[in-house]
Design a protein around this motif. Structure first.
Motif, PDB file in Angstrom:
ATOM      1  N   GLY B 261       0.815  -1.229   0.000  1.00 44.12           N
ATOM      2  CA  GLY B 261       0.000   0.000   0.000  1.00 44.12           C
ATOM      3  C   GLY B 261       0.842   1.269   0.000  1.00 44.12           C
ATOM      4  O   GLY B 261       0.608   2.183  -0.780  1.00 44.12           O
ATOM      5  N   PHE B 262       1.866   1.301   0.846  1.00 45.43           N
ATOM      6  CA  PHE B 262       2.676   2.515   0.954  1.00 45.43           C
ATOM      7  C   PHE B 262       3.485   2.749  -0.309  1.00 45.43           C
ATOM      8  O   PHE B 262       3.652   3.893  -0.744  1.00 45.43           O
ATOM      9  CB  PHE B 262       3.607   2.421   2.166  1.00 45.43           C
ATOM     10  N   GLN B 263       3.992   1.635  -0.867  1.00 42.08           N
ATOM     11  CA  GLN B 263       4.827   1.784  -2.061  1.00 42.08           C
ATOM     12  C   GLN B 263       3.984   2.263  -3.237  1.00 42.08           C
ATOM     13  O   GLN B 263       4.404   3.117  -4.027  1.00 42.08           O
ATOM     14  CB  GLN B 263       5.527   0.464  -2.390  1.00 42.08           C
ATOM     15  N   ASN B 264       2.786   1.720  -3.307  1.00 38.41           N
ATOM     16  CA  ASN B 264       1.853   2.141  -4.356  1.00 38.41           C
ATOM     17  C   ASN B 264       1.532   3.623  -4.197  1.00 38.41           C
ATOM     18  O   ASN B 264       1.587   4.408  -5.141  1.00 38.41           O
ATOM     19  CB  ASN B 264       0.586   1.287  -4.238  1.00 38.41           C
ATOM     20  N   ARG B 265       1.272   3.995  -2.943  1.00 36.79           N
ATOM     21  CA  ARG B 265       0.957   5.390  -2.643  1.00 36.79           C
ATOM     22  C   ARG B 265       2.181   6.279  -2.922  1.00 36.79           C
ATOM     23  O   ARG B 265       2.047   7.373  -3.455  1.00 36.79           O
ATOM     24  CB  ARG B 265       0.534   5.494  -1.170  1.00 36.79           C
ATOM     25  N   ALA B 266       3.364   5.759  -2.573  1.00 34.47           N
ATOM     26  CA  ALA B 266       4.598   6.534  -2.778  1.00 34.47           C
ATOM     27  C   ALA B 266       4.797   6.838  -4.260  1.00 34.47           C
ATOM     28  O   ALA B 266       5.196   7.943  -4.622  1.00 34.47           O
ATOM     29  CB  ALA B 266       5.800   5.778  -2.220  1.00 34.47           C
ATOM     30  N   LEU B 267       4.512   5.860  -5.102  1.00 34.86           N
ATOM     31  CA  LEU B 267       4.642   6.079  -6.562  1.00 34.86           C
ATOM     32  C   LEU B 267       3.718   7.201  -6.993  1.00 34.86           C
ATOM     33  O   LEU B 267       4.113   8.103  -7.736  1.00 34.86           O
ATOM     34  CB  LEU B 267       4.253   4.820  -7.327  1.00 34.86           C
ATOM     35  N   GLU B 268       2.493   7.140  -6.516  1.00 36.16           N
ATOM     36  CA  GLU B 268       1.522   8.189  -6.861  1.00 36.16           C
ATOM     37  C   GLU B 268       1.987   9.537  -6.335  1.00 36.16           C
ATOM     38  O   GLU B 268       1.901  10.552  -7.021  1.00 36.16           O
ATOM     39  CB  GLU B 268       0.151   7.864  -6.251  1.00 36.16           C
ATOM     40  N   MET B 269       2.521   9.500  -5.092  1.00 37.49           N
ATOM     41  CA  MET B 269       2.994  10.746  -4.482  1.00 37.49           C
ATOM     42  C   MET B 269       4.145  11.327  -5.294  1.00 37.49           C
ATOM     43  O   MET B 269       4.194  12.530  -5.533  1.00 37.49           O
ATOM     44  CB  MET B 269       3.482  10.482  -3.050  1.00 37.49           C
ATOM     45  N   LEU B 270       5.075  10.440  -5.695  1.00 33.94           N
ATOM     46  CA  LEU B 270       6.238  10.911  -6.465  1.00 33.94           C
ATOM     47  C   LEU B 270       5.768  11.569  -7.749  1.00 33.94           C
ATOM     48  O   LEU B 270       6.249  12.636  -8.132  1.00 33.94           O
ATOM     49  CB  LEU B 270       7.157   9.736  -6.803  1.00 33.94           C
ATOM     50  N   ASP B 271       4.840  10.924  -8.379  1.00 36.14           N
ATOM     51  CA  ASP B 271       4.289  11.450  -9.623  1.00 36.14           C
ATOM     52  C   ASP B 271       3.671  12.824  -9.364  1.00 36.14           C
ATOM     53  O   ASP B 271       3.930  13.783 -10.094  1.00 36.14           O
ATOM     54  CB  ASP B 271       3.221  10.473 -10.126  1.00 36.14           C
ATOM     55  N   GLU B 272       2.898  12.879  -8.311  1.00 30.57           N
ATOM     56  CA  GLU B 272       2.226  14.128  -7.961  1.00 30.57           C
ATOM     57  C   GLU B 272       3.235  15.209  -7.586  1.00 30.57           C
ATOM     58  O   GLU B 272       3.132  16.349  -8.027  1.00 30.57           O
ATOM     59  CB  GLU B 272       1.279  13.866  -6.782  1.00 30.57           C
ATOM     60  N   TYR B 273       4.252  14.800  -6.779  1.00 34.05           N
ATOM     61  CA  TYR B 273       5.279  15.770  -6.375  1.00 34.05           C
ATOM     62  C   TYR B 273       5.980  16.339  -7.599  1.00 34.05           C
ATOM     63  O   TYR B 273       6.215  17.541  -7.682  1.00 34.05           O
ATOM     64  CB  TYR B 273       6.306  15.109  -5.459  1.00 34.05           C
ATOM     65  N   GLN B 274       6.317  15.446  -8.528  1.00 36.83           N
ATOM     66  CA  GLN B 274       7.021  15.916  -9.732  1.00 36.83           C
ATOM     67  C   GLN B 274       6.166  16.921 -10.489  1.00 36.83           C
ATOM     68  O   GLN B 274       6.651  17.969 -10.914  1.00 36.83           O
ATOM     69  CB  GLN B 274       7.350  14.736 -10.647  1.00 36.83           C
ATOM     70  N   LYS B 275       4.899  16.578 -10.642  1.00 35.99           N
ATOM     71  CA  LYS B 275       4.001  17.486 -11.369  1.00 35.99           C
ATOM     72  C   LYS B 275       3.905  18.836 -10.661  1.00 35.99           C
ATOM     73  O   LYS B 275       3.978  19.888 -11.279  1.00 35.99           O
ATOM     74  CB  LYS B 275       2.601  16.876 -11.481  1.00 35.99           C
ATOM     75  N   ARG B 276       3.753  18.749  -9.335  1.00 39.42           N
ATOM     76  CA  ARG B 276       3.587  19.994  -8.584  1.00 39.42           C
ATOM     77  C   ARG B 276       4.859  20.834  -8.629  1.00 39.42           C
ATOM     78  O   ARG B 276       4.803  22.053  -8.753  1.00 39.42           O
ATOM     79  CB  ARG B 276       3.200  19.684  -7.137  1.00 39.42           C
ATOM     80  N   MET B 277       6.024  20.160  -8.531  1.00 40.39           N
ATOM     81  CA  MET B 277       7.296  20.898  -8.602  1.00 40.39           C
ATOM     82  C   MET B 277       7.434  21.573  -9.950  1.00 40.39           C
ATOM     83  O   MET B 277       7.829  22.730 -10.035  1.00 40.39           O
ATOM     84  CB  MET B 277       8.471  19.944  -8.397  1.00 40.39           C
ATOM     85  N   LYS B 278       7.116  20.829 -11.011  1.00 40.90           N
ATOM     86  CA  LYS B 278       7.239  21.393 -12.357  1.00 40.90           C
ATOM     87  C   LYS B 278       6.323  22.600 -12.506  1.00 40.90           C
ATOM     88  O   LYS B 278       6.723  23.639 -13.024  1.00 40.90           O
ATOM     89  CB  LYS B 278       6.884  20.345 -13.417  1.00 40.90           C
ATOM     90  N   ARG B 279       5.105  22.435 -12.039  1.00 39.22           N
ATOM     91  CA  ARG B 279       4.139  23.524 -12.143  1.00 39.22           C
ATOM     92  C   ARG B 279       4.656  24.757 -11.388  1.00 39.22           C
ATOM     93  O   ARG B 279       4.636  25.865 -11.891  1.00 39.22           O
ATOM     94  CB  ARG B 279       2.792  23.072 -11.569  1.00 39.22           C
ATOM     95  N   ALA B 280       5.189  24.497 -10.166  1.00 39.45           N
ATOM     96  CA  ALA B 280       5.637  25.610  -9.319  1.00 39.45           C
ATOM     97  C   ALA B 280       6.833  26.309  -9.953  1.00 39.45           C
ATOM     98  O   ALA B 280       6.889  27.538 -10.001  1.00 39.45           O
ATOM     99  CB  ALA B 280       5.982  25.094  -7.931  1.00 39.45           C
TER     100      ALA B 280
END
Lengths: 87, 446
Positions: B261-280
């Motif tokens: 569960g955490f690893q699956n969530r971590a992948l999603e988080m990483l994806d989200e973090y990358q998107k948010r960083m790029k946007r910012a």
């Protein structure tokens, strides 16, 4: 195990740091240099985290005791065949 | 002879009557173990299992008194009648009374064991090890032929690919099951290290799960250095391994969800973090670029060259205005000058003299002209008069035969001026005649 444990700690720290970076980038009270430095750190960390998460390939091993000996059988390529008939 | 054809209803109706007519089946006492009691409205449904043989019968207790506790595994004595349900084609016991004849023997033993282990502190929270959030090596102790192992593996790999799974095949029911389960836990602790162990099996009857209530198994899990997740049966099935394990999964599928569960969530988080960083960062760069553009514009506006241009423009403008005002001044001055000149020229003696002279000359000319005109007119008049005079010269008339008579130096124009014997002088063109008047006759006729 020890290496893995350290990796875990690193991974969790990296995720935590990454979250901080994302938040400070989004808050936007940074100079461009600081923002770019943070962004680079963030991308590096996210790559590192991804690498850690992806560091292991899918692998399924079946261990059975046959004639008093433990036998390990890699069944990754035929998991359900390796497991036998469904009950 | 034709065989009778039955309808299902005819058969079930017949069987019902048979059952109802049989007095032996009325108000009987029946002993057994309650299996899966379920309350539906006011009615209790369960199965009664034989205490020795594998035999079951469905039971229904209408208008069940809810204060009575009827638990799974309870040994009971019921009083009731056998009925046949013609619609379902099944036999049921219609229960009138239910009496608890003590917990199942197994259940009692289990309760005692649970109590003993609890007293020993095996289930204490303080012994629980933390389940790693990002395990890469997962051990499963279960039967390779069971549904549980498939559920676990399917769940894991549908959520997260990058883990290794080690399955220790063992029996999960029967006499050797506890030993084999212990061997599996031992194997992962001693031979093939993993980060987390899932011990479990799919759902089954109460007694099918007994390996997971075995004291040896419970103690083995307690001793495990590696965190253990207990994943046995369904949510409502509780076994002792659930209490001793570091974590209880409600089903094998749930155990799979927990380990990745955490690893699956971590992948999603990483994806989200990358998107948010790029946007910012893009937003930051864009806003800085905009800022820079603005500054360059302002810099350009304030640069020396544009200052010079601006000053030159000012000079142009000012010089234009200067020229205009000078011109205006000059014009007004020259106008004044002209007026003054005129006024001056008006009082210039030479000009006045000249003008007077001119005037004089003009007057002279006019005088001369006037005189000339007068003279000419007079001359003309004279000529006219002269001509007239010439024309009227009496001599000229006399020449044509006419004569003038004079008497006493007076021109005779009428006979009345003459009397007889008057001496008269007649003037002719070439001399005079002196005559005496003989007669005077008035009138012209002769």
């Amino acid at each position: 195990m020890c290496g893995d444990a350290q990796n875990n700690i690193k991974f969790e720290d990296a995720m935590k740091r990454l979250e901080e970076i994302v938040k400070s980038l989004e808050e936007g009270n940074l100079s461009l240099d600081e923002a770019i430095d943070l962004y680079e750190e963030g991308i590096r960390l996210s790559k590192l985290c991804n690498e850690i998460l992806r560091s292991v390939e899918k692998r399924v091993v079946l261990i059975e005791k046959l004639n008093g000996e433990y036998v390990e059988d890699d069944i990754t390529n035929d998991i359900y065949g390796g497991l036998g008939q469904k009950e | 002879m034709a065989k009778k054809e039955w309808s299902v209803y005819e058969l079930t109706s017949y069987l019902r009557k048979k059952v109802e007519m049989d007095v032996l089946l009325k108000n009987i006492y029946l002993k057994g173990e309650v299996i899966r009691p379920t309350l539906s409205g006011d009615h209790l449904y369960f199965e009664l299992k034989d205490l020795e043989y594998d035999a079951k019968v469905k039971c229904v207790y209408f208008w069940f008194d809810k204060r009575i506790e009827v638990r799974h595994g309870s040994k009971v004595l019921i009083k009731g009648s056998v009925i046949f349900y013609e619609k379902e084609g099944i036999i049921e016991i219609k229960v009138n009374e239910i009496t608890d004849i003590g917990l199942g023997e197994l259940f009692v033993k289990l309760k005692q064991l649970e109590e003993k282990l609890r007293q020993e502190g095996l289930f204490d929270q303080k012994h629980k090890k933390e389940i790693p959030q990002y395990p890469k090596r997962i051990g499963i102790v279960t039967s390779k032929n069971g549904a549980a192992v498939r559920d676990i593996i399917n769940t894991i790999y549908s959520k997260f690919e990058n883990v290794e799974v080690y399955i220790f095949n063992c029996s999960v029911q029967g006499q050797s099951a506890p030993f084999e389960i212990c061997e599996g836990i031992e194997y992962f602790n001693k031979v093939l290290p993993v980060e987390v162990i899932i011990v479990g099996r799919g759902g089954g009857a109460f007694e099918d799960l007994m390996a997971f209530n075995d004291e040896m198994v419970v103690r083995k899990i307690f001793e495990s250095e590696i965190p253990v997740i207990s994943a046995v049966g369904h949510e409502r099935d509780y076994v002792l391994t659930d209490f001793v394990a570091d974590l209880r999964a409600i089903t094998p599928t749930n155990a799979g969800e927990i380990v990745v569960g955490f690893q699956n969530r971590a992948l999603e988080m990483l994806d989200e973090y990358q998107k948010r960083m790029k946007r910012a960062i893009l937003k930051k760069i864009e806003s800085d670029a905009e800022n820079l553009k603005h500054k360059i514009y302002r810099l350009y506006q304030n640069s020396p060259s544009s200052k010079v241009i601006k000053l030159a423009q000012d000079v142009n403008l000012l010089s234009g205005r200067l020229a205009f005002s000078i011109n205006k001044k000059l014009h007004s001055v020259s106008t004044i000058l002209k007026i003054l000149e005129k006024r001056l020229s008006d009082v210039n003696p030479y000009i006045r003299f000249t003008r007077a002279k001119n005037h004089y000359e003009m007057l002279c000319k006019r005088l001369h002209t006037a005189f000339e005109d007068f003279r000419k007119r007079k001359e003309f008049e004279l000529q006219l008069k002269l001509e007239k005079l010439i024309a009227l010269n009496p001599l000229n008339i006399l020449k044509r035969g006419y004569s003038v008579t004079i008497h006493n130096s007076e021109l005779i124009t009428s006979v009345k001026q003459i009397k007889v014997d008057d001496e008269i002088v007649t003037r002719l063109s070439d001399g005079f005649i002196r005559s005496k008047v003989l007669g005077v006759q008035e009138g012209v006729d002769e």
